[in-house]
Design a protein around this motif. Structure first.
Motif, PDB file in Angstrom:
ATOM      1  N   THR A  10       1.069  -1.157  -0.204  1.00 15.05           N
ATOM      2  CA  THR A  10       0.147   0.113  -0.292  1.00 15.05           C
ATOM      3  C   THR A  10       1.220   1.102  -0.060  1.00 15.05           C
ATOM      4  OG1 THR A  10      -1.674  -1.117   0.933  1.00 15.05           O
ATOM      5  CG2 THR A  10      -1.757   1.329   1.589  1.00 15.05           C
ATOM      6  N   ILE A  48      -3.122  11.446  -2.321  1.00 20.90           N
ATOM      7  CA  ILE A  48      -3.115   9.334  -1.358  1.00 20.90           C
ATOM      8  C   ILE A  48      -3.293   9.471  -1.099  1.00 20.90           C
ATOM      9  CG2 ILE A  48      -0.847   7.583  -1.005  1.00 20.90           C
ATOM     10  CD1 ILE A  48       0.907   9.196  -2.559  1.00 20.90           C
ATOM     11  N   THR A  51      -6.793   9.302  -0.792  1.00 20.51           N
ATOM     12  CA  THR A  51      -7.249   8.193  -2.089  1.00 20.51           C
ATOM     13  C   THR A  51      -7.806   6.825  -0.967  1.00 20.51           C
ATOM     14  OG1 THR A  51      -6.920   8.726  -4.149  1.00 20.51           O
ATOM     15  CG2 THR A  51      -7.119   6.668  -3.559  1.00 20.51           C
ATOM     16  N   LEU A  52      -6.880   6.880  -0.383  1.00 20.41           N
ATOM     17  CA  LEU A  52      -6.751   5.923   0.665  1.00 20.41           C
ATOM     18  C   LEU A  52      -7.737   6.387   2.173  1.00 20.41           C
ATOM     19  CD1 LEU A  52      -2.954   5.800   1.517  1.00 20.41           C
ATOM     20  CD2 LEU A  52      -3.990   3.753   0.207  1.00 20.41           C
ATOM     21  N   TYR A  57      -4.226   2.060  -2.920  1.00 18.87           N
ATOM     22  CA  TYR A  57      -3.669   2.955  -3.358  1.00 18.87           C
ATOM     23  C   TYR A  57      -2.157   2.119  -4.133  1.00 18.87           C
ATOM     24  CZ  TYR A  57      -1.740   7.249  -5.879  1.00 18.87           C
ATOM     25  OH  TYR A  57      -0.821   8.833  -6.905  1.00 18.87           O
ATOM     26  N   TYR A  69       2.876   2.157  -9.821  1.00 19.47           N
ATOM     27  CA  TYR A  69       1.883   2.122  -9.424  1.00 19.47           C
ATOM     28  C   TYR A  69       0.175   2.791  -9.341  1.00 19.47           C
ATOM     29  CZ  TYR A  69       0.926   7.507  -9.863  1.00 19.47           C
ATOM     30  OH  TYR A  69       0.886   8.693 -11.269  1.00 19.47           O
ATOM     31  N   TYR A  71      -4.471   2.463  -8.809  1.00 12.96           N
ATOM     32  CA  TYR A  71      -5.092   2.732  -7.801  1.00 12.96           C
ATOM     33  C   TYR A  71      -6.647   2.774  -8.001  1.00 12.96           C
ATOM     34  CZ  TYR A  71      -4.526   7.511  -9.740  1.00 12.96           C
ATOM     35  OH  TYR A  71      -4.947   8.781 -10.647  1.00 12.96           O
ATOM     36  N   SER A  73     -10.541   4.682  -8.167  1.00 15.70           N
ATOM     37  CA  SER A  73     -11.045   6.020  -7.370  1.00 15.70           C
ATOM     38  C   SER A  73     -12.334   6.089  -7.571  1.00 15.70           C
ATOM     39  CB  SER A  73     -10.696   7.546  -7.881  1.00 15.70           C
ATOM     40  OG  SER A  73     -10.304   6.945  -9.133  1.00 15.70           O
ATOM     41  N   THR A  87     -10.564   2.844 -12.205  1.00 16.63           N
ATOM     42  CA  THR A  87      -9.218   2.447 -11.783  1.00 16.63           C
ATOM     43  C   THR A  87      -8.081   3.052 -12.655  1.00 16.63           C
ATOM     44  OG1 THR A  87      -9.301   0.648 -13.739  1.00 16.63           O
ATOM     45  CG2 THR A  87      -9.694  -0.167 -11.069  1.00 16.63           C
TER      46      THR A  87
END
Length: 202
Positions: A10, A48, A51-52, A57, A69, A71, A73, A87
């Motif tokens: 992560t 970041i 988002t988490l 992420y 990377y 993530y 959303s 994605t």
């Protein structure tokens, strides 16, 4: 590349500088992102962090260096869209075409399934075909190939929408496509969405 040497973890706000190093050439040299200005490290760290709260992420690491990377959303900000996400993936320029993207997206998909996500959607800049009414041939466009759509197709996505000349960058009008992958059955009583922050403990 031996993908067993690649570790997925992560992301954290502390990764912002390294992730921005990867992202910057996509902004300055390509139309893969329609963003014009490179964000600051602080702004990227905020992205970041935000988002988490709800979504994964993830970063790929090889030899202690981040090489890519991915993530998820928010797809739309309505409760009815809780089971759908957008994605995104970016790879270090020197590590493309080596299986890193597949490993990242596979890990991302595993987490999204745990969150009870059913629809993964990808918004992809697209260079028009050579027979379209445009000054640019997709094969000749120095700022955008259609490798991203090919990658997503390889990962099981299918094209569900195509928008014409809706993005303008580097003096060129680009198309945009949406590709989608379904992760599970759409039942009459789906399991509730689980925010990533409830699955992950920093």
């Amino acid at each position: 590349m031996n993908n067993n040497l690649i570790k997925i973890r992560t992301a954290s706000e502390d990764d912002a500088k390294e992730l921005l190093r990867i992202y910057t050439p996509y902004v300055t040299d390509t139309a893969i992102t329609f963003e014009y200005e490179v964000p600051s490290v602080d702004e990227f760290a905020d992205r970041i962090k935000n988002t988490l709260i709800r979504y994964p992420y993830l970063v790929a690491i090889k030899d202690s260096q981040i090489i890519g990377y991915a993530y998820a959303s928010e797809f739309k900000d309505r409760a009815a869209y809780d089971w759908a996400v957008e994605t995104t993936i970016y790879l270090d320029q020197n590590h493309r075409g080596q299986g890193v993207g597949k490993k990242l997206y596979t890990a991302l998909e595993r987490v999204l399934k745990k969150q009870n996500i059913l629809n993964m959607n990808a918004c992809i800049a697209y260079a028009p075909d050579s027979d379209a009414v445009t000054d640019n041939d997709a094969d000749d466009d120095v700022h955008l190939s259609n490798a991203s759509s090919e990658f997503h197709q390889h990962m099981g996505y299918r094209k569900v929408a195509h928008f014409t000349k809706c993005g303008y960058k580097f003096g060129t009008w680009y198309d945009m496509i949406w590709m989608e992958k379904i992760l599970g059955e759409h039942t009459a009583a789906p399991e509730s969405f689980i925010p990533f922050s409830r699955l992950w403990f920093p």
